[in-house]
Design a protein around this motif. Structure first.
Motif, PDB file in Angstrom:
ATOM      1  N   ASN A   1       1.157  -1.339   0.331  1.00  0.00           N
ATOM      2  CA  ASN A   1       0.335  -0.113  -0.462  1.00  0.00           C
ATOM      3  C   ASN A   1       0.486   1.045  -0.301  1.00  0.00           C
ATOM      4  O   ASN A   1       0.713   2.530   1.022  1.00  0.00           O
ATOM      5  N   GLY A   2       1.979   1.407  -0.969  1.00  0.00           N
ATOM      6  CA  GLY A   2       2.327   2.109  -0.711  1.00  0.00           C
ATOM      7  C   GLY A   2       3.808   2.384   0.191  1.00  0.00           C
ATOM      8  O   GLY A   2       4.257   3.992   0.092  1.00  0.00           O
ATOM      9  N   LYS A   3       3.727   2.088   1.358  1.00  0.00           N
ATOM     10  CA  LYS A   3       4.468   1.500   2.207  1.00  0.00           C
ATOM     11  C   LYS A   3       5.647   1.414   2.550  1.00  0.00           C
ATOM     12  O   LYS A   3       5.611  -0.004   1.574  1.00  0.00           O
ATOM     13  N   TRP A   4       6.734   0.817   2.237  1.00  0.00           N
ATOM     14  CA  TRP A   4       8.280   0.043   2.587  1.00  0.00           C
ATOM     15  C   TRP A   4       8.384  -0.399   3.699  1.00  0.00           C
ATOM     16  O   TRP A   4       7.712  -0.094   5.269  1.00  0.00           O
ATOM     17  N   LEU A   5       7.519  -2.147   3.826  1.00  0.00           N
ATOM     18  CA  LEU A   5       7.493  -2.879   5.370  1.00  0.00           C
ATOM     19  C   LEU A   5       8.467  -3.514   4.785  1.00  0.00           C
ATOM     20  O   LEU A   5       9.809  -4.174   4.284  1.00  0.00           O
ATOM     21  N   ARG A   6       9.507  -4.325   6.542  1.00  0.00           N
ATOM     22  CA  ARG A   6      10.440  -5.063   6.597  1.00  0.00           C
ATOM     23  C   ARG A   6       9.783  -6.449   7.488  1.00  0.00           C
ATOM     24  O   ARG A   6       9.116  -6.386   8.065  1.00  0.00           O
ATOM     25  N   SER A   7       9.959  -7.820   7.201  1.00  0.00           N
ATOM     26  CA  SER A   7       9.397  -8.889   7.668  1.00  0.00           C
ATOM     27  C   SER A   7      10.428  -9.577   7.134  1.00  0.00           C
ATOM     28  O   SER A   7      11.344 -10.026   6.346  1.00  0.00           O
ATOM     29  N   ARG A   8      10.681 -10.533   8.393  1.00  0.00           N
ATOM     30  CA  ARG A   8      11.576 -11.768   8.161  1.00  0.00           C
ATOM     31  C   ARG A   8      11.174 -13.187   7.453  1.00  0.00           C
ATOM     32  O   ARG A   8      11.331 -13.661   7.119  1.00  0.00           O
TER      33      ARG A   8
ATOM     34  N   LEU B   1      13.278 -19.127  -4.522  1.00  0.00           N
ATOM     35  CA  LEU B   1      14.385 -18.057  -3.687  1.00  0.00           C
ATOM     36  C   LEU B   1      15.677 -18.619  -4.618  1.00  0.00           C
ATOM     37  O   LEU B   1      17.352 -18.310  -5.080  1.00  0.00           O
ATOM     38  N   TYR B   2      15.923 -20.226  -4.562  1.00  0.00           N
ATOM     39  CA  TYR B   2      17.274 -20.708  -5.241  1.00  0.00           C
ATOM     40  C   TYR B   2      17.373 -20.438  -6.561  1.00  0.00           C
ATOM     41  O   TYR B   2      18.371 -20.297  -7.102  1.00  0.00           O
ATOM     42  N   ASN B   3      16.480 -20.388  -7.450  1.00  0.00           N
ATOM     43  CA  ASN B   3      16.597 -20.224  -8.792  1.00  0.00           C
ATOM     44  C   ASN B   3      15.695 -19.286  -9.548  1.00  0.00           C
ATOM     45  O   ASN B   3      16.758 -18.798  -9.919  1.00  0.00           O
ATOM     46  N   GLY B   4      15.982 -18.079  -8.324  1.00  0.00           N
ATOM     47  CA  GLY B   4      15.419 -17.008  -8.896  1.00  0.00           C
ATOM     48  C   GLY B   4      16.524 -15.712  -8.475  1.00  0.00           C
ATOM     49  O   GLY B   4      17.618 -16.336  -7.792  1.00  0.00           O
ATOM     50  N   TYR B   5      16.374 -15.090  -9.603  1.00  0.00           N
ATOM     51  CA  TYR B   5      18.111 -14.113  -9.489  1.00  0.00           C
ATOM     52  C   TYR B   5      17.503 -13.790  -8.738  1.00  0.00           C
ATOM     53  O   TYR B   5      16.736 -12.491  -8.412  1.00  0.00           O
ATOM     54  N   LYS B   6      19.116 -12.800  -8.073  1.00  0.00           N
ATOM     55  CA  LYS B   6      19.342 -11.733  -6.815  1.00  0.00           C
ATOM     56  C   LYS B   6      20.650 -10.863  -7.503  1.00  0.00           C
ATOM     57  O   LYS B   6      21.426 -11.469  -8.352  1.00  0.00           O
ATOM     58  N   VAL B   7      19.905  -9.942  -7.668  1.00  0.00           N
ATOM     59  CA  VAL B   7      20.944  -8.633  -8.204  1.00  0.00           C
ATOM     60  C   VAL B   7      21.934  -8.465  -6.980  1.00  0.00           C
ATOM     61  O   VAL B   7      21.082  -7.791  -5.878  1.00  0.00           O
ATOM     62  N   VAL B   8      22.777  -8.298  -6.639  1.00  0.00           N
ATOM     63  CA  VAL B   8      24.048  -7.714  -5.520  1.00  0.00           C
ATOM     64  C   VAL B   8      23.994  -6.393  -5.573  1.00  0.00           C
ATOM     65  O   VAL B   8      24.919  -6.090  -6.437  1.00  0.00           O
ATOM     66  N   LEU B   9      23.609  -5.307  -4.418  1.00  0.00           N
ATOM     67  CA  LEU B   9      24.168  -4.101  -4.185  1.00  0.00           C
ATOM     68  C   LEU B   9      25.057  -3.784  -3.869  1.00  0.00           C
ATOM     69  O   LEU B   9      25.416  -4.174  -2.557  1.00  0.00           O
ATOM     70  N   ASN B  10      26.236  -3.882  -4.743  1.00  0.00           N
ATOM     71  CA  ASN B  10      27.484  -3.708  -3.775  1.00  0.00           C
ATOM     72  C   ASN B  10      27.200  -2.071  -3.402  1.00  0.00           C
ATOM     73  O   ASN B  10      28.846  -1.905  -2.653  1.00  0.00           O
ATOM     74  N   ASN B  11      27.519  -1.696  -4.101  1.00  0.00           N
ATOM     75  CA  ASN B  11      27.530  -0.320  -4.222  1.00  0.00           C
ATOM     76  C   ASN B  11      26.185   0.590  -3.001  1.00  0.00           C
ATOM     77  O   ASN B  11      26.387   1.807  -3.546  1.00  0.00           O
ATOM     78  N   TYR B  12      25.466  -0.027  -2.502  1.00  0.00           N
ATOM     79  CA  TYR B  12      24.715   0.894  -1.796  1.00  0.00           C
ATOM     80  C   TYR B  12      25.122   0.128   0.361  1.00  0.00           C
ATOM     81  O   TYR B  12      25.229  -1.392   0.230  1.00  0.00           O
ATOM     82  N   ARG B  13      25.320   1.547   1.275  1.00  0.00           N
ATOM     83  CA  ARG B  13      25.302   0.823   2.008  1.00  0.00           C
ATOM     84  C   ARG B  13      24.524   1.824   3.153  1.00  0.00           C
ATOM     85  O   ARG B  13      24.314   1.284   4.709  1.00  0.00           O
ATOM     86  N   GLY B  14      23.688   2.226   2.441  1.00  0.00           N
ATOM     87  CA  GLY B  14      22.508   2.441   3.727  1.00  0.00           C
ATOM     88  C   GLY B  14      21.692   2.146   4.572  1.00  0.00           C
ATOM     89  O   GLY B  14      22.135   0.633   3.730  1.00  0.00           O
ATOM     90  N   ASN B  15      20.663   2.141   5.035  1.00  0.00           N
ATOM     91  CA  ASN B  15      18.984   1.338   5.350  1.00  0.00           C
ATOM     92  C   ASN B  15      18.372   1.864   4.488  1.00  0.00           C
ATOM     93  O   ASN B  15      17.384   0.956   4.780  1.00  0.00           O
ATOM     94  N   THR B  16      18.026   1.823   3.684  1.00  0.00           N
ATOM     95  CA  THR B  16      17.165   2.467   2.483  1.00  0.00           C
ATOM     96  C   THR B  16      17.341   2.644   1.140  1.00  0.00           C
ATOM     97  O   THR B  16      16.790   3.002   0.310  1.00  0.00           O
ATOM     98  N   PRO B  17      17.347   0.873   1.036  1.00  0.00           N
ATOM     99  CA  PRO B  17      18.311   0.738  -0.598  1.00  0.00           C
ATOM    100  C   PRO B  17      16.143   1.181  -1.653  1.00  0.00           C
ATOM    101  O   PRO B  17      16.942   1.851  -2.495  1.00  0.00           O
ATOM    102  N   TYR B  18      15.630   1.088  -1.070  1.00  0.00           N
ATOM    103  CA  TYR B  18      14.450   1.400  -1.997  1.00  0.00           C
ATOM    104  C   TYR B  18      14.137   3.007  -2.505  1.00  0.00           C
ATOM    105  O   TYR B  18      13.541   3.323  -3.663  1.00  0.00           O
ATOM    106  N   ASP B  19      15.296   3.664  -1.625  1.00  0.00           N
ATOM    107  CA  ASP B  19      15.217   4.976  -2.551  1.00  0.00           C
ATOM    108  C   ASP B  19      16.119   4.948  -4.005  1.00  0.00           C
ATOM    109  O   ASP B  19      15.425   6.290  -4.654  1.00  0.00           O
ATOM    110  N   ASN B  20      15.947   3.923  -4.187  1.00  0.00           N
ATOM    111  CA  ASN B  20      16.543   3.498  -5.519  1.00  0.00           C
ATOM    112  C   ASN B  20      15.745   2.751  -6.647  1.00  0.00           C
ATOM    113  O   ASN B  20      16.521   2.080  -7.521  1.00  0.00           O
TER     114      ASN B  20
END
Length: 158
Positions: free
Chosen positions: A67-74, A85-104
């Motif tokens: 609903n337009g908000k970013w949530l965290r869940s385990r 998740l084993y077969n799904g592709y993962k893009v590794v974000l090596n260039n981001y160190r903050g707490n809100t990667p969703y800014d990008n």
């Protein structure tokens, strides 16, 4: 008097000994999940293009929009509980160190659309299941297709 002198020497000895103690700091950077791609120990986040969400390695949690908000869940959101998740592709974000990667997020979503596949990936571990039983790094909470084989695809150093 002798007892007082020995007590004083003992306290002095302890004070001097403790002043030479070393301080040790242990920083926990998180343990990548077994379904994560090999060779990226310095990354904090994966972007999961098929799900349009992130995985925070340090916090062992998913970051997703609801609903337009970013949530965290385990756990994965219910709509994706059967996602492999084993077969799904993962893009590794090596260039981001903050707490809100969703800014990008808009950039990530455009660059890595659903179905995106880059270079071939190998997962850190194999999917737990028939014949494996290694659940030490399993963060997918049982989201597997049941064949007992982990064969992921590619990694991206973005």
């Amino acid at each position: 008097m002798k007892l007082l002198k020995n007590l004083f020497i003992g306290i002095l000895f302890l004070t001097i000994s403790s002043s030479h103690a070393q301080v040790s700091v242990n920083v926990n950077i998180g343990t990548p999940p077994a379904w994560g791609p090999t060779g990226h120990t310095d990354a904090r986040y994966y972007y999961l293009p098929d799900l349009q969400m992130y995985y925070d390695i340090n916090a062992s949690s998913y970051l997703y929009q609801n609903n337009g908000k970013w949530l965290r869940s385990r756990n994965l959101p219910k709509a994706y509980r059967n996602y492999d998740l084993y077969n799904g592709y993962k893009v590794v974000l090596n260039n981001y160190r903050g707490n809100t990667p969703y800014d990008n997020f808009n950039t990530h979503r455009e660059k890595y659309g659903k179905g995106y596949r880059g270079e071939p990936q190998q997962t850190i571990g194999q999917r737990p299941g028939k014949g494996y039983g290694d659940k030490n790094h399993d963060h997918d909470d049982g989201h597997r297709d049941g064949d007992g084989h982990g064969n992921g695809h590619g990694h991206d150093k973005h």
